[in-house]
Design a protein around this motif. Structure first.
Motif, PDB file in Angstrom:
ATOM      1  N   VAL A  45      51.037  77.987  13.993  1.00 52.38           N
ATOM      2  CA  VAL A  45      50.149  78.473  15.052  1.00 52.38           C
ATOM      3  C   VAL A  45      48.858  79.029  14.459  1.00 52.38           C
ATOM      4  O   VAL A  45      47.783  78.907  15.063  1.00 52.38           O
ATOM      5  CB  VAL A  45      50.878  79.548  15.891  1.00 52.38           C
ATOM      6  CG1 VAL A  45      49.921  80.224  16.863  1.00 52.38           C
ATOM      7  CG2 VAL A  45      52.040  78.932  16.652  1.00 52.38           C
ATOM      8  N   ARG A  49      43.239  73.533  13.237  1.00 57.17           N
ATOM      9  CA  ARG A  49      43.558  72.133  13.541  1.00 57.17           C
ATOM     10  C   ARG A  49      42.552  71.229  12.854  1.00 57.17           C
ATOM     11  O   ARG A  49      41.638  70.680  13.475  1.00 57.17           O
ATOM     12  CB  ARG A  49      43.571  71.920  15.055  1.00 57.17           C
ATOM     13  CG  ARG A  49      44.671  72.714  15.735  1.00 57.17           C
ATOM     14  CD  ARG A  49      44.879  72.293  17.169  1.00 57.17           C
ATOM     15  NE  ARG A  49      45.994  73.011  17.776  1.00 57.17           N
ATOM     16  CZ  ARG A  49      46.448  72.792  18.996  1.00 57.17           C
ATOM     17  NH1 ARG A  49      45.867  71.870  19.756  1.00 57.17           N
ATOM     18  NH2 ARG A  49      47.473  73.486  19.482  1.00 57.17           N
ATOM     19  N   ILE A 192      51.695  68.464  24.895  1.00 60.06           N
ATOM     20  CA  ILE A 192      51.865  69.916  25.035  1.00 60.06           C
ATOM     21  C   ILE A 192      51.222  70.642  23.871  1.00 60.06           C
ATOM     22  O   ILE A 192      50.518  71.648  24.045  1.00 60.06           O
ATOM     23  CB  ILE A 192      53.360  70.272  25.121  1.00 60.06           C
ATOM     24  CG1 ILE A 192      53.954  69.740  26.422  1.00 60.06           C
ATOM     25  CG2 ILE A 192      53.567  71.784  25.025  1.00 60.06           C
ATOM     26  CD1 ILE A 192      55.455  69.918  26.528  1.00 60.06           C
ATOM     27  N   THR A 193      51.425  70.125  22.659  1.00 65.30           N
ATOM     28  CA  THR A 193      50.851  70.756  21.471  1.00 65.30           C
ATOM     29  C   THR A 193      49.336  70.681  21.482  1.00 65.30           C
ATOM     30  O   THR A 193      48.640  71.652  21.144  1.00 65.30           O
ATOM     31  CB  THR A 193      51.397  70.085  20.199  1.00 65.30           C
ATOM     32  OG1 THR A 193      52.824  70.143  20.210  1.00 65.30           O
ATOM     33  CG2 THR A 193      50.880  70.786  18.959  1.00 65.30           C
ATOM     34  N   TYR A 195      47.203  70.330  24.058  1.00 59.59           N
ATOM     35  CA  TYR A 195      46.513  71.044  25.129  1.00 59.59           C
ATOM     36  C   TYR A 195      46.907  72.508  25.229  1.00 59.59           C
ATOM     37  O   TYR A 195      46.247  73.277  25.931  1.00 59.59           O
ATOM     38  CB  TYR A 195      46.773  70.353  26.467  1.00 59.59           C
ATOM     39  CG  TYR A 195      46.062  69.033  26.591  1.00 59.59           C
ATOM     40  CD1 TYR A 195      44.697  68.965  26.857  1.00 59.59           C
ATOM     41  CD2 TYR A 195      46.743  67.835  26.404  1.00 59.59           C
ATOM     42  CE1 TYR A 195      44.033  67.750  26.950  1.00 59.59           C
ATOM     43  CE2 TYR A 195      46.096  66.602  26.497  1.00 59.59           C
ATOM     44  CZ  TYR A 195      44.742  66.576  26.767  1.00 59.59           C
ATOM     45  OH  TYR A 195      44.090  65.372  26.867  1.00 59.59           O
ATOM     46  N   THR A 196      47.977  72.900  24.556  1.00 59.16           N
ATOM     47  CA  THR A 196      48.359  74.316  24.552  1.00 59.16           C
ATOM     48  C   THR A 196      48.496  74.787  23.105  1.00 59.16           C
ATOM     49  O   THR A 196      47.507  75.052  22.454  1.00 59.16           O
ATOM     50  CB  THR A 196      49.665  74.533  25.342  1.00 59.16           C
ATOM     51  OG1 THR A 196      50.698  73.692  24.801  1.00 59.16           O
ATOM     52  CG2 THR A 196      49.481  74.202  26.813  1.00 59.16           C
ATOM     53  N   SER A 197      49.722  74.856  22.626  1.00 55.58           N
ATOM     54  CA  SER A 197      49.950  75.239  21.226  1.00 55.58           C
ATOM     55  C   SER A 197      51.365  74.886  20.821  1.00 55.58           C
ATOM     56  O   SER A 197      52.200  74.535  21.664  1.00 55.58           O
ATOM     57  CB  SER A 197      49.720  76.739  21.029  1.00 55.58           C
ATOM     58  OG  SER A 197      50.764  77.485  21.621  1.00 55.58           O
ATOM     59  N   GLU A 198      51.626  75.000  19.541  1.00 58.54           N
ATOM     60  CA  GLU A 198      52.973  74.743  19.036  1.00 58.54           C
ATOM     61  C   GLU A 198      53.982  75.729  19.618  1.00 58.54           C
ATOM     62  O   GLU A 198      55.161  75.398  19.785  1.00 58.54           O
ATOM     63  CB  GLU A 198      52.986  74.844  17.511  1.00 58.54           C
ATOM     64  CG  GLU A 198      52.210  73.765  16.789  1.00 58.54           C
ATOM     65  CD  GLU A 198      50.721  74.042  16.734  1.00 58.54           C
ATOM     66  OE1 GLU A 198      49.967  73.179  16.237  1.00 58.54           O
ATOM     67  OE2 GLU A 198      50.294  75.126  17.202  1.00 58.54           O
ATOM     68  N   VAL A 200      54.083  76.953  22.687  1.00 60.71           N
ATOM     69  CA  VAL A 200      54.513  76.494  24.008  1.00 60.71           C
ATOM     70  C   VAL A 200      55.524  75.364  23.870  1.00 60.71           C
ATOM     71  O   VAL A 200      56.523  75.300  24.600  1.00 60.71           O
ATOM     72  CB  VAL A 200      53.299  76.039  24.845  1.00 60.71           C
ATOM     73  CG1 VAL A 200      53.751  75.455  26.175  1.00 60.71           C
ATOM     74  CG2 VAL A 200      52.352  77.202  25.077  1.00 60.71           C
ATOM     75  N   LEU A 201      55.272  74.470  22.926  1.00 61.59           N
ATOM     76  CA  LEU A 201      56.228  73.381  22.677  1.00 61.59           C
ATOM     77  C   LEU A 201      57.582  73.935  22.255  1.00 61.59           C
ATOM     78  O   LEU A 201      58.631  73.460  22.712  1.00 61.59           O
ATOM     79  CB  LEU A 201      55.688  72.438  21.603  1.00 61.59           C
ATOM     80  CG  LEU A 201      56.601  71.277  21.198  1.00 61.59           C
ATOM     81  CD1 LEU A 201      56.846  70.351  22.378  1.00 61.59           C
ATOM     82  CD2 LEU A 201      56.006  70.513  20.026  1.00 61.59           C
TER      83      LEU A 201
END
Length: 229
Positions: A45, A49, A192-193, A195-198, A200-201
């Motif tokens: 997190v 990126r 999901i990763t 557009y949000t983050s690890e 949330v996944l």
């Protein structure tokens, strides 16, 4: 009037009880899965990126393989009886039993995926033909489908690593629905990763594991009938 034995059998087997049982199992498995992946999740997190961090992301994903395998095993042991719930016991039993086997599959898969991802990330700088990029994409797709099926097989059956590799390759075309389902789940996870983050996944880990089991049911049924009897 029902006798005590009949009443005991009926308790915990109704529709609401079955729903409560699977929800409880998913929650417990999710908490244990999070605990296992936390050493890799926190740095993942915090990483930028950037393509240069792809090898570090791969290293952070090492704990994910055994944890996901344990989650698959624990969910597969589910019985729709509210009076017989031991998800934590099932999770740790699966973790210990599958640790060696899953690492023999998971680590090479991470290495291969890292090599492909790095090549695609720096494709323009490499100055290679366009067809090479298309080939790398096909390799990535095949590796994802193979890895997902191998993960399910290793989690539920006690085969040698080379037999798991062969069975996973065999069922890529034997049960194409399973391969397509694995790819669809991979796309969902990537979305999901992205557009949000690890994090949330990771919070959706037990649900994704349940969907992966459902997707792989035709394959696991065939393996039980043809390779375990």
């Amino acid at each position: 009037m029902n006798d005590p034995v009949t009443a005991q059998r009926q308790f915990g087997t109704g529709p609401l009880s079955r729903i409560a049982a699977i929800v409880y199992r998913l929650i417990v498995v999710e908490l244990l899965l999070l605990a296992c992946v936390l050493p890799g999740l926190v740095p993942a997190v915090l990483l930028d990126r950037d393509p240069s961090n792809i090898p570090l992301y791969a290293a952070c994903a090492i704990p994910l393989g055994p944890a996901l395998s344990a989650a698959l095993y624990a969910i597969a042991q589910h019985r729709p009886d509210l009076t017989d719930l031991n998800p934590a016991v099932d999770f740790w039993r699966g973790y210990r039993a599958n640790l060696g086997g899953i690492l023999r599959i998971w680590l090479p898969l991470l290495v291969a995926s890292t090599i492909v991802a790095v090549n695609l990330a720096w494709f323009d700088a490499a100055g290679v033909p366009a067809w090479w990029g298309a080939l790398l994409v096909l390799v990535a797709v095949a590796a994802t489908a193979w890895g997902g099926t191998a993960l399910v097989i290793t989690s539920l059956f006690a085969f040698r690593a080379r037999d798991v590799a062969r069975l996973a390759a065999y069922f890529l075309t034997r049960t194409p629905g399973t391969s397509l389902g694995v790819l669809a789940l991979a796309v969902v996870a990537a979305g999901i990763t992205a557009y949000t983050s690890e994090a949330v996944l990771a919070l959706a880990g037990s649900v994704l594991a349940l969907l992966l089991l459902r997707t792989g049911r035709p394959m696991t049924t065939a393996i039980e009938k043809e390779f375990t009897q």
